[in-house]
Design an enzyme around this catalytic site. Structure first.
Site, mmCIF file in Angstrom:
data_model
loop_
_atom_site.group_PDB
_atom_site.id
_atom_site.type_symbol
_atom_site.label_atom_id
_atom_site.label_comp_id
_atom_site.label_asym_id
_atom_site.label_seq_id
_atom_site.Cartn_x
_atom_site.Cartn_y
_atom_site.Cartn_z
ATOM 1 N N GLY A 76 -9.361 -45.157 -13.166
ATOM 2 C CA GLY A 76 -8.337 -44.745 -12.095
ATOM 3 C C GLY A 76 -6.938 -44.691 -12.949
ATOM 4 O O GLY A 76 -5.983 -44.165 -12.762
ATOM 5 N N ASP A 99 -8.982 -41.008 -6.899
ATOM 6 C CA ASP A 99 -9.742 -40.430 -6.845
ATOM 7 C C ASP A 99 -10.286 -40.344 -5.294
ATOM 8 O O ASP A 99 -10.449 -41.466 -4.684
ATOM 9 C CB ASP A 99 -11.219 -40.156 -7.547
ATOM 10 N N GLU A 128 -2.980 -51.126 -13.973
ATOM 11 C CA GLU A 128 -3.686 -50.750 -12.789
ATOM 12 C C GLU A 128 -2.986 -49.742 -11.986
ATOM 13 O O GLU A 128 -1.879 -49.837 -11.980
ATOM 14 C CB GLU A 128 -4.043 -52.095 -11.765
ATOM 15 N N PHE A 168 -5.231 -43.784 2.551
ATOM 16 C CA PHE A 168 -5.805 -43.303 1.106
ATOM 17 C C PHE A 168 -5.308 -42.380 0.376
ATOM 18 O O PHE A 168 -5.008 -41.347 0.855
ATOM 19 C CB PHE A 168 -7.446 -42.965 1.588
ATOM 20 N N ASP A 182 -4.962 -53.047 -4.182
ATOM 21 C CA ASP A 182 -5.539 -53.133 -2.815
ATOM 22 C C ASP A 182 -5.470 -54.172 -2.219
ATOM 23 O O ASP A 182 -4.689 -55.041 -2.021
ATOM 24 C CB ASP A 182 -6.509 -51.794 -2.477
ATOM 25 N N ARG A 226 -8.463 -36.612 -9.074
ATOM 26 C CA ARG A 226 -7.674 -37.436 -10.226
ATOM 27 C C ARG A 226 -6.481 -36.453 -10.825
ATOM 28 O O ARG A 226 -5.760 -37.206 -11.580
ATOM 29 C CB ARG A 226 -8.716 -38.162 -11.304
ATOM 30 N N LYS A 280 -0.459 -51.911 -2.298
ATOM 31 C CA LYS A 280 -0.797 -51.644 -0.943
ATOM 32 C C LYS A 280 -0.704 -52.972 -0.513
ATOM 33 O O LYS A 280 -1.545 -53.652 -0.006
ATOM 34 C CB LYS A 280 -2.271 -51.128 -0.661
HETATM 35 P P1 IMP Z 1 -8.906 -54.047 -4.918
HETATM 36 O O1 IMP Z 1 -7.451 -54.365 -5.070
HETATM 37 O O2 IMP Z 1 -9.797 -54.935 -5.569
HETATM 38 O O3 IMP Z 1 -9.189 -53.851 -3.731
HETATM 39 O O4 IMP Z 1 -9.141 -52.618 -5.679
HETATM 40 C C1 IMP Z 1 -8.372 -51.755 -6.124
HETATM 41 C C2 IMP Z 1 -9.438 -50.615 -6.463
HETATM 42 O O5 IMP Z 1 -9.498 -49.814 -5.435
HETATM 43 C C3 IMP Z 1 -8.353 -49.400 -7.303
HETATM 44 O O6 IMP Z 1 -8.436 -49.880 -8.707
HETATM 45 C C4 IMP Z 1 -9.012 -48.188 -6.893
HETATM 46 O O7 IMP Z 1 -9.995 -47.956 -7.602
HETATM 47 C C5 IMP Z 1 -9.541 -48.292 -5.591
HETATM 48 N N1 IMP Z 1 -8.679 -47.758 -4.517
HETATM 49 C C6 IMP Z 1 -7.701 -48.766 -3.636
HETATM 50 N N2 IMP Z 1 -7.004 -47.888 -2.802
HETATM 51 C C7 IMP Z 1 -7.324 -46.693 -3.183
HETATM 52 C C8 IMP Z 1 -6.606 -45.510 -2.646
HETATM 53 O O8 IMP Z 1 -5.848 -45.202 -1.789
HETATM 54 N N3 IMP Z 1 -7.219 -44.306 -3.329
HETATM 55 C C9 IMP Z 1 -8.220 -44.388 -4.417
HETATM 56 N N4 IMP Z 1 -8.814 -45.563 -4.722
HETATM 57 C C10 IMP Z 1 -8.265 -46.702 -4.092
HETATM 58 MG MG MG Z 2 -8.971 -48.693 -10.613
#
Ligand code: IMP
Ligand code: MG
Length: 187
Positions: free
Chosen positions: A44, A155, A95, A148, A99, A161, A127
């Protein structure tokens, strides 16, 4: 900003460009005289990394790693490691979106365990409301809601992407029914 019933543009190309440039300037000021290594988290963050690096005015290096994530449990393992060592390096994790924060937490600890002399994160999107673990983001592009998002590296099922701006999916059913729905309206 363009909008359809099922998706709406939330951050334009221009907004991304100017914010990325500000992030690059902030990093350049803080890392003056140093030679940080930017660790881009595949897949990403590839678009963001490429644009950000061009806005950094110190001799930065770039390396990549890729992760396997196991559901919501937060278990994460490396599926591809960096090509160079991170011992004694100023590491900047790149990054595209933070999320829950679980991924970033694991990555930061991994860099510390490898003996990085410093670890910072640049996250284009945050987020905040979905965070389950407290993790610092030293350079943050935009705070976003919990929709999302696709585009600019993000993606949905591998698609979208390559959109140059960021879009929120408003009706996931429309995408499930027709994977190319947004592509048909945009391309
Ligand atoms: P987390 O912070 O461990 O929950 O994960 C973050 C990862 O989740 C990111 O690097 C993305 O690959 C994926 N992700 C989280 N939110 C989104 C979104 O809204 N669209 C697409 N991928 C997302
Ligand atoms: Mg990622």
């Amino acid at each position: 900003m363009r909008a359809f019933d099922y998706a709406a543009e939330v951050i334009s190309e221009d907004e991304i460009r100017s914010r990325v440039s500000e992030l690059g300037n902030a990093i350049s000021a803080d890392y003056e005289g140093r030679n940080p290594v930017f660790v881009s988290v595949l897949t990403g963050s590839v678009l963001f990394s490429a644009d950000l690096l061009r806005q950094v005015q110190v001799p930065g290096e770039i390396d990549f790693l890729a992760l396997n994530r196991f559901g919501e449990s937060g278990r994460i393992s490396l599926s591809m490691d960096t090509s160079g060592p991170l011992f004694d390096r100023d590491v900047i994790i790149v990054e595209e979106i933070v999320d829950t924060g679980l991924t970033l937490n694991v990555l930061r600890q991994m860099m510390i365990d490898r003996g990085a002399s410093s670890v910072a994160t640049v996250g284009l999107l945050d987020k905040t409301r979905r965070r389950v673990t407290d993790v610092p983001i030293e350079y943050r592009g935009f705070e976003v809601g919990d929709e999302f998002l696709v585009g600019y590296g993000l993606d949905w099922e591998g698609l979208y992407r390559n959109l140059p701006s960021l879009w929120a999916i408003l009706d996931i059913e429309a995408f499930v029914e027709d994977r190319l729905t947004l592509a048909r309206d945009l391309f």
